[in-house]
Design an enzyme around this catalytic site. Structure first.
Site, PDB file in Angstrom:
ATOM      1  CB  SER A   1      -0.898   0.017   1.235  1.00  0.00           C
ATOM      2  OG  SER A   1      -1.453   1.309   1.370  1.00  0.00           O
TER       3      SER A   1
ATOM      4  CG  HIS B   1      -4.055  -1.632  -1.504  1.00  0.00           C
ATOM      5  ND1 HIS B   1      -5.154  -2.391  -1.832  1.00  0.00           N
ATOM      6  CD2 HIS B   1      -4.453  -0.830  -0.469  1.00  0.00           C
ATOM      7  CE1 HIS B   1      -6.175  -2.082  -1.042  1.00  0.00           C
ATOM      8  NE2 HIS B   1      -5.773  -1.128  -0.204  1.00  0.00           N
TER       9      HIS B   1
ATOM     10  CG  ASP C   1      -5.199   2.282   1.023  1.00  0.00           C
ATOM     11  OD1 ASP C   1      -6.179   1.525   0.942  1.00  0.00           O
ATOM     12  OD2 ASP C   1      -4.069   1.914   1.418  1.00  0.00           O
TER      13      ASP C   1
ATOM     14  CG  MET D   1      -8.351   7.000   2.796  1.00  0.00           C
ATOM     15  SD  MET D   1      -7.245   7.082   4.202  1.00  0.00           S
ATOM     16  CE  MET D   1      -6.680   5.389   4.274  1.00  0.00           C
TER      17      MET D   1
ATOM     18  CG  HIS E   1      -9.398   0.107  -0.368  1.00  0.00           C
ATOM     19  ND1 HIS E   1      -8.824  -0.132   0.861  1.00  0.00           N
ATOM     20  CD2 HIS E   1     -10.740   0.090  -0.148  1.00  0.00           C
ATOM     21  CE1 HIS E   1      -9.763  -0.293   1.777  1.00  0.00           C
ATOM     22  NE2 HIS E   1     -10.939  -0.140   1.187  1.00  0.00           N
TER      23      HIS E   1
ATOM     24  CG  MET F   1     -11.657  -2.687   5.386  1.00  0.00           C
ATOM     25  SD  MET F   1     -10.140  -2.135   4.585  1.00  0.00           S
ATOM     26  CE  MET F   1      -9.154  -1.498   5.936  1.00  0.00           C
TER      27      MET F   1
ATOM     28  CG  ASP G   1      -6.373  -2.967   3.167  1.00  0.00           C
ATOM     29  OD1 ASP G   1      -5.261  -2.709   3.663  1.00  0.00           O
ATOM     30  OD2 ASP G   1      -7.048  -2.146   2.521  1.00  0.00           O
TER      31      ASP G   1
ATOM     32  CG  MET H   1     -11.466   3.194   2.283  1.00  0.00           C
ATOM     33  SD  MET H   1      -9.897   3.181   3.178  1.00  0.00           S
ATOM     34  CE  MET H   1      -8.765   3.260   1.807  1.00  0.00           C
TER      35      MET H   1
ATOM     36  N   GLY I   1      -3.090   3.958   7.987  1.00  0.00           N
ATOM     37  CA  GLY I   1      -2.137   2.857   7.960  1.00  0.00           C
ATOM     38  C   GLY I   1      -1.539   2.693   9.353  1.00  0.00           C
ATOM     39  N   GLY I   2      -0.766   1.650   9.530  1.00  0.00           N
ATOM     40  CA  GLY I   2       0.003   1.477  10.757  1.00  0.00           C
ATOM     41  C   GLY I   2      -0.781   1.017  11.969  1.00  0.00           C
TER      42      GLY I   2
END
Ligand code: DX5
Ligand code: ZN
Length: 225
Positions: free
Chosen positions: A14, A39, A41, A43, A72, A143, A181, A74, A150-151
């Site tokens: 990601s 990947h 992300d 958002m 992905h 998910m 993920d 979101m 992340g993290g």
């Protein structure tokens, strides 16, 4: 349209955990590690409490890489933005099942554009919510953290969901990939794969690894049994 393999375990690093002032460098790190997927992300600061980047960034990265772009979304209203992500050069677009919007129509728009489609499920959402969309999808994303950042640490209960969706897949003869993920590490990856996942998103664990080539080999060589 790039094809999706159905047998192998795939690692999708990601870029959210990469360098935000130089995504291109992170993309090259992923390429040098011999991954096939990356990947991305997206958002919106509404469906999730964070804003990342948009379709123009995906489009810019597309010019620098031939990797499979696993996007992905979101977003509260993916239907509103789907065209720009299709045009960005995404190979697969995953949308969430939780917000209120025309999900089937959005999946069909993705597929009509010769793009692969995925459906994603948050940790608190029941697997049964996916039922109406499973025969349309190329991928189911489970998910394993609350989406947005992340993290975070892996939610162990996600293994049950991976198992449930894997049983439905076998019973109904579906061919979608099962992606997990959030918080994936070399330590918990074997359990994810044992429960039925075949596509592992790794952000922090991949980009903080000292040897990303070995990391990729270690993940992609994990056996299902
Ligand atoms: C979270 C994202 C994940 C995340 C993965 O909302 O969907 O893709 O960036 O990052 P790690 O591996 O650091 O949890
Ligand atoms: Zn993601």
């Amino acid at each position: 349209m790039k094809s999706i393999s159905h047998d192998s375990i795939l690692l999708a690093p990601s870029l959210l955990a990469g360098k935000h002032d130089a995504f291109n460098e992170s993309l090259k790190i992923a390429e040098s590690a011999n991954v096939q997927w990356v990947h991305l992300d997206i958002m919106d600061g509404h469906f999730v409490p964070n804003i990342s980047f948009g379709a123009s960034t995906v489009q810019s990265l597309r010019k620098h890489s031939d990797l499979f772009f696993d996007v992905h979304l979101m977003l509260s209203n993916p239907n509103q933005h789907i065209d720009s992500f299709i045009d960005s050069g995404a190979d697969l677009i995953t949308i969430h099942v939780e917000p209120e919007y025309p999900i089937t129509e959005t999946i069909k728009r993705i597929k009509n554009a010769k793009c692969k489609a995925g459906i994603a499920l948050n940790p608190s959402t029941d697997v049964s919510k996916l039922t109406p969309y499973l025969d349309l999808c190329d991928l189911v994303l489970i998910m394993s953290v609350e989406p947005g950042f992340g993290g975070q640490s892996f939610i162990v209960d996600s293994l049950k969901k991976i198992h449930q969706i894997s049983e439905i897949k076998a019973k109904e003869g579906y061919s979608f990939r099962i992606e997990v993920d959030g918080g994936i590490t070399l330590e918990n990856a074997p359990a994810c794969i044992k429960h039925g996942a075949d596509t592992l998103v790794c952000g922090t664990s991949f980009f903080t690894s000292n040897d990303t080539v070995q990391f990729t080999k270690d993940i992609e060589s994990i056996k299902k049994e």
